[in-house]
Design a protein around this motif. Structure first.
Motif, PDB file in Angstrom:
ATOM      1  N   THR A 211       0.810  -1.181   0.043  1.00 23.02           N
ATOM      2  CA  THR A 211       0.122  -0.055   0.053  1.00 23.02           C
ATOM      3  C   THR A 211       0.767   1.074  -0.138  1.00 23.02           C
ATOM      4  O   THR A 211       2.165   1.167   0.325  1.00 23.02           O
ATOM      5  N   GLY A 389      -6.568  -1.575   3.865  1.00 22.40           N
ATOM      6  CA  GLY A 389      -8.057  -1.327   3.356  1.00 22.40           C
ATOM      7  C   GLY A 389      -8.892  -0.617   4.034  1.00 22.40           C
ATOM      8  O   GLY A 389     -10.020  -0.650   4.217  1.00 22.40           O
ATOM      9  N   ARG A 391      -9.724  -0.536   6.951  1.00 25.66           N
ATOM     10  CA  ARG A 391     -10.612  -0.988   8.165  1.00 25.66           C
ATOM     11  C   ARG A 391     -10.498  -0.462   9.241  1.00 25.66           C
ATOM     12  O   ARG A 391      -9.278  -0.206   9.663  1.00 25.66           O
ATOM     13  N   ARG A 601     -15.022  -7.784   7.064  1.00 26.89           N
ATOM     14  CA  ARG A 601     -16.160  -6.685   6.603  1.00 26.89           C
ATOM     15  C   ARG A 601     -17.200  -6.449   7.516  1.00 26.89           C
ATOM     16  O   ARG A 601     -17.766  -5.305   7.788  1.00 26.89           O
TER      17      ARG A 601
END
Ligand SMILES: [Zn+2]
Ligand SMILES: [Zn+2]
Length: 742
Positions: A211, A389, A391, A601
């Motif tokens: 990333t 991500g 999260r 998720r």
């Protein structure tokens, strides 16, 4: 005729003084510092390491024997590893013989040396199919044969096959259980040339691309001078491992070697597969489960430069990697990096020293760095503040056990309605739950149920521990005693004596409360066999477990996307432990276990049950904030409070004997010697605490007392431990920079 030459050699025994031998002319080329030699000693032959050459001739009349052999073409220890051994000996006050014994693996101290190609050996292969792949069927097949199951699962974890000798001798598994598996058709034994790299078949696909945040850290490290150690402070789930692997890839591509240290419990087949996915057969795995032959093979492959990357727990810091370019210490805050017997080195500190000696880059990594590392001015920090991500880190709800409504049927187990509701919800949705209960039940302390106050020692600022006979509260650092109060000194309410709950009790309750849930418990009792913890985790990963409960073992590195609820059942047992790091350990544990939630998720929630909701360790963990914790904790360890590491250096002297009176008496003598040394030779630069009984006063049949010594001046502590090394008292062990004061 030339004058005879003499060599100083060190044996792997608790002695610092070298032994002197004559160097036969035929061995001159091979007898260099760091070389292994075989020497005669009292009618035996033993392996020793050459530490000096052309030492002064011994006084006339002393019988000096010649060295018997020098088996290696290249010295076993490079000059820098020998130097590292000297540093360990001097810094930790350990005999040089023990320091070198830690550096060179066991098999290399043995005369019997496997020669030529690896011999054919019996190897056990487990067979899949036959129903054993499903857990239910497995339970049935092994119902009356738990030992067979243990063998089956150990071999499975080792990649499907293992040398029979290793299973029987190192892992202490029963030969009849092995034979039973073969008769049952679940395994076969073959004679094959010992391949001795049990990880040879493991590999993962190459890692994903970095990333932007990870890339920035990689570039930042590349731009930092090699002699400046760096810390990657990345929150749980930020992908530190990818950064390590990327940095190491550049190092290896430049023709240099690398060491990756991971805590023993994290050294799973998956970890190895990830590293092998990048470096393939360049990797040598140094695992405590290796057989002697496997260990020696891995060591030699590194020494010869055939493999360039060593992966392993603590002792892998001594891997003879050639042209060492970088050392990574993952989870640098882990207490398991500290060796529990002499030399009591800390692999992180040895890594920093080895990096300096070999001009290699040192990279530390953690989501919850130790205060030692955070306060080290030499270290440059790179942060990975976000999860991959994007999260979010899970919200942490602090449940105040003094007020929160409880589930009545839980009895003595603090089980609040909010936690209960969250667990029920997760189970209904088919999600998973992790419950942490750090069972450390032996230390009883007094706590006020109304305000949460716990009486501390006025001198040492640690919780006082309740003793039954005679009834009193006692400080386990300085020996201070008080009577057990009936009422709270702060608010006047009646106090309680608290003792930690057990995980078994909790498991029993959970089974009744959530009868349909599949529950697995992970603690020292359920993980006695080598790979047991790994198997429990695999079952969680396969979705065969709804609730995983356990001690601090479950806080480490788990990544299960379906875990949506994490509960810390009682944060207070650790918080009021008689150790100045009680707050730090609680913070790390809660922050780490909180990081297990919300990897997927569905997100996640964390519940921390405590009677001390205002405690800075709990609040900082709930905020996932290391800096918040450090800002509150460091002043507590600094004057005018009693100073503790990292604000002062600490050495612990532990006295252990069979007899209680003798132990206490010896404790007085050690403390007296230290106080005298401080007064007469060290300008009063030592603070001596004790003697006092250790919190674990009885261990393995011995009575244990300790004396603690503090000084802000590292050189003063160095002088003390070296002076004590010269006395070498068998009943006293010295632990510099201790990670545990139990
Ligand atoms: Zn109170
Ligand atoms: Zn005290």
């Amino acid at each position: 005729m030339t004058a005879p030459r003499y060599a100083a050699v060190v044996l792997p025994v608790p002695v610092s003084r070298p032994y002197i031998y004559e160097v036969p002319a035929a061995l001159t080329d091979r007898v260099v510092p760091g070389a292994r030699v075989v020497v005669p000693l009292r009618r035996r032959s033993v392996v020793a390491i050459v530490t000096g050459l052309d030492v002064a001739a011994p006084p006339a009349g002393v019988g000096i024997k010649p060295l018997a052999a020098a088996p290696d073409a290249e010295p076993a220890l490079s000059p820098s590893l020998l130097e590292l051994g000297r540093w360990i000996s001097d810094y930790y006050g350990a005999p040089l013989g023990l320091a070198l014994r830690a550096i060179l693996p066991g098999p290399l101290w043995s005369i019997a040396r496997p020669a030529g190609p690896a011999p054919a050996a019996e190897r056990l292969f487990v067979l899949t199919g036959n129903g054993v792949d499903s857990l239910l069927e497995r339970d049935r097949r092994f119902k009356r044969a738990p030992k067979r199951r243990e063998v089956y699962e150990a071999v499975e974890a080792l990649g499907g096959s293992a040398p029979v000798s290793h299973l029987v001798r190192q892992l202490k598994l029963s030969q009849s259980a092995l034979d039973g598996l073969v008769q049952q058709g679940l395994a076969r034994i073959e004679r094959v040339p010992e391949m001795r790299d049990p990880f040879a078949d493991l590999s993962s696909p190459p890692p994903p691309t970095l990333t932007a945040a990870q890339q920035a850290v990689v570039q930042g490290i590349a731009a930092t001078p090699v002699d400046t150690p760096v810390l990657i402070h990345g929150v749980t789930g930020s992908g530190k491992t990818l950064v390590y692997l990327d940095v190491l890839r550049t190092v290896v591509a430049a023709g240099k070697g690398a060491i990756l240290l991971v805590p023993e419990i994290s050294l799973t087949p998956q970890t190895v597969a990830r590293v092998r996915g990048v470096f393939g057969d360049q990797v040598a795995v140094l695992h405590s489960g290796l057989s002697d032959g496997e260990r020696a093979d891995a060591w030699r492959a590194l020494r010869r430069g055939e493999r360039m990357v060593a992966v392993g727990p603590r002792s892998a810091i001594f891997a003879p990697v050639q042209r060492l370019g970088a050392i990574v210490v993952d989870e640098e805050h882990e207490p398991s990096y500290k060796q529990g017997s002499a030399p009591r080195y800390h692999a992180r500190d040895v890594a920093l020293m080895r990096g300096q000696l070999e001009n290699a880059r040192v990279i530390l990594g953690s989501a919850t760095p130790s205060l030692e590392t955070l306060s080290d001015q030499r270290i440059v920090t790179f942060a990975l503040p976000e999860r991959v991500g994007s999260r979010p880190l899970p919200p942490v709800e602090i449940v105040d056990l003094r007020e929160a409504p409880r589930i009545a049927e839980a009895g003595a187990i603090p089980w609040s309605e909010p936690l209960d509701a969250a667990v029920l919800g997760a189970l209904e949705r088919g999600e998973q739950v992790i419950l942490l209960l750090n069972r450390r039940g032996f230390a009883t302390f007094v706590q006020c149920p109304a305000c949460g106050n716990v009486p501390n020692c006025p001198n040492c600022a640690i919780a006082l521990t309740v003793h039954q006979a005679p009834p009193a509260m006692r400080c386990h650092y300085c020996g201070h005693e008080e009577t057990i109060p009936d009422t709270c000194a702060v608010c006047g309410a009646a106090t309680q004596r608290l003792r930690g709950l057990g995980t078994q009790q909790l498991e029993h309750f959970l089974g009744m409360r959530y009868p349909r849930a599949r529950i697995a418990r992970m603690d020292l009792d359920t993980t006695t066999s080598k790979w047991a913890h790994h198997h429990i985790l695999e079952r969680v990963g396969r979705g065969e477990v709804d609730i995983l409960l356990g001690t601090q073992m479950i806080a480490k590195g788990l990544d299960f996307p379906n875990v949506t609820v994490v509960g810390v059942v009682d944060a207070d047992t650790g918080l009021h432990f008689p150790d100045f790091r009680a707050g730090e350990r609680t913070f790390q544990l809660v922050a780490q276990v909180a990081g297990r939630a919300g990897r997927g998720r569905q997100g996640g929630r964390v519940f921390v049950q405590t009677r001390a909701p205002a405690h800075h360790a709990i609040r900082a963990a709930a905020a996932h904030s290391v800096s918040q914790f450090a800002a509150a904790e460091l002043p507590l360890r600094s004057p005018p409070n009693p100073p503790y590491p990292p604000r002062t250096g600490l050495v612990r002297f532990v006295i252990a004997t069979d007899d209680h009176a003798r132990t206490a008496d010896l404790g007085e003598k050690v403390a007296g010697w230290l106080r005298r040394a401080s007064r007469e030779r060290l300008d009063d630069q030592l603070t001596v605490l004790g003697p006092a009984p250790c919190p674990l006063m009885r261990l393995k049949g011995k009575w244990r007392w300790h004396v603690l010594v503090k000084s802000a001046e590292p050189r003063v502590l160095g002088r003390v431990v070296r002076a004590w090394r010269a006395k070498s008292h068998r009943a006293v062990t010295v632990d510099r920079d201790p990670v545990s004061l139990l």
